[in-house]
Design a protein around this motif. Sequence first.
Motif: not given
Lengths: 149, 199
Positions: B98-103, B153-169
Amino acid sequence: MEHLAGHYLLFVFIAACGVIQLAAAYSKLWGLLFFKKRVPSYIFAAVAIGGAFGWFFGCDNHMEEIMHTGLEGAQQVRFFLLATIVAAFFTLILSSVINRGLSSSSEQPEVSAGITKEGLDTLREENYLRALLSSIRGTTSVSMRKDKK
Amino acid sequence: MTVADERAVEWLSNLVGKSPLLDGFMRLMVNDYFVPVGLALVLVALWLLGTDEAARGQNQRAMICAAISIGIICAIIEICNHIYPNPRPFQEMPWLMERVKAIFYPPTDPSFPSNCAGVTFATASAVWWRNRRIGQWLFIPAFLMCFARVYAAVHYPLDIVGGAAIGILVAYLVHKFLLPLLEPLVVLLLRLLRWLRVA
């Protein structure tokens, strides 16, 4: 979807035109500007960028489509590149028409010092088509004028 | 994903619907257009910015570095998604739908690593390695977009950390090793574009 794609192309095109004017004005590339002075160019850039973003994201229909998947990622990249390239060509042609009287002046300090400008730097003194022509002829307009002397 | 990750998403997404102003801002940040197009337009501006040829050359190399990094990031994330098809938070916790669909909308691709984090942080880093003054500002929209993804609520914080780390690396590796390796090609390309008076 097609409706959104068309609007996305227009949005990027207008915003890219604004960004090019902003960067050209900041870098004093007079040959790329639609206006003779920097302040109107900054105003134009602000209106184009702000207007494009405001129109695209402020319109409820767009937000509804965006929030229901919208364009695919690769499609979005392709459309962005297309709109940006068209905006660049549009700027080069329109600015060349507007600045048709702009040519490198012998009063320029770089010219008198014998420094030959290359690449985008030539657009500080002349319009794009003139700069391209002189490049194709294998010589800059600066050296051409020196030959005449 | 960890319990802490689930708790963080649940807690943050609990804010959805509390403030129309915050929801409106997050709708703007979370979508696939606002931040990516904004960052790409900064790259367009970078192509023209610079007081002289040397400074502009640095900015143009930053743009090339960002473009190569984005391509590599997308390939890496595609591979990761096949190897490790981690479900999205709203798939593991259906009450978040419901929260995802709201925004936003519920994406169907795997959650880890975050594609948007990889691309936005790679762009910001690629610029930062060459132009600290402009690059530092690009981390702000990158962070906001990633934060909004957790908020929605479409990502977990760990998804973000992982993606950002790969991006920066990846951006660092491209800047430090791949671009110097490709330098003769880059010089050739820039020379051609300078001849055409567009670089």
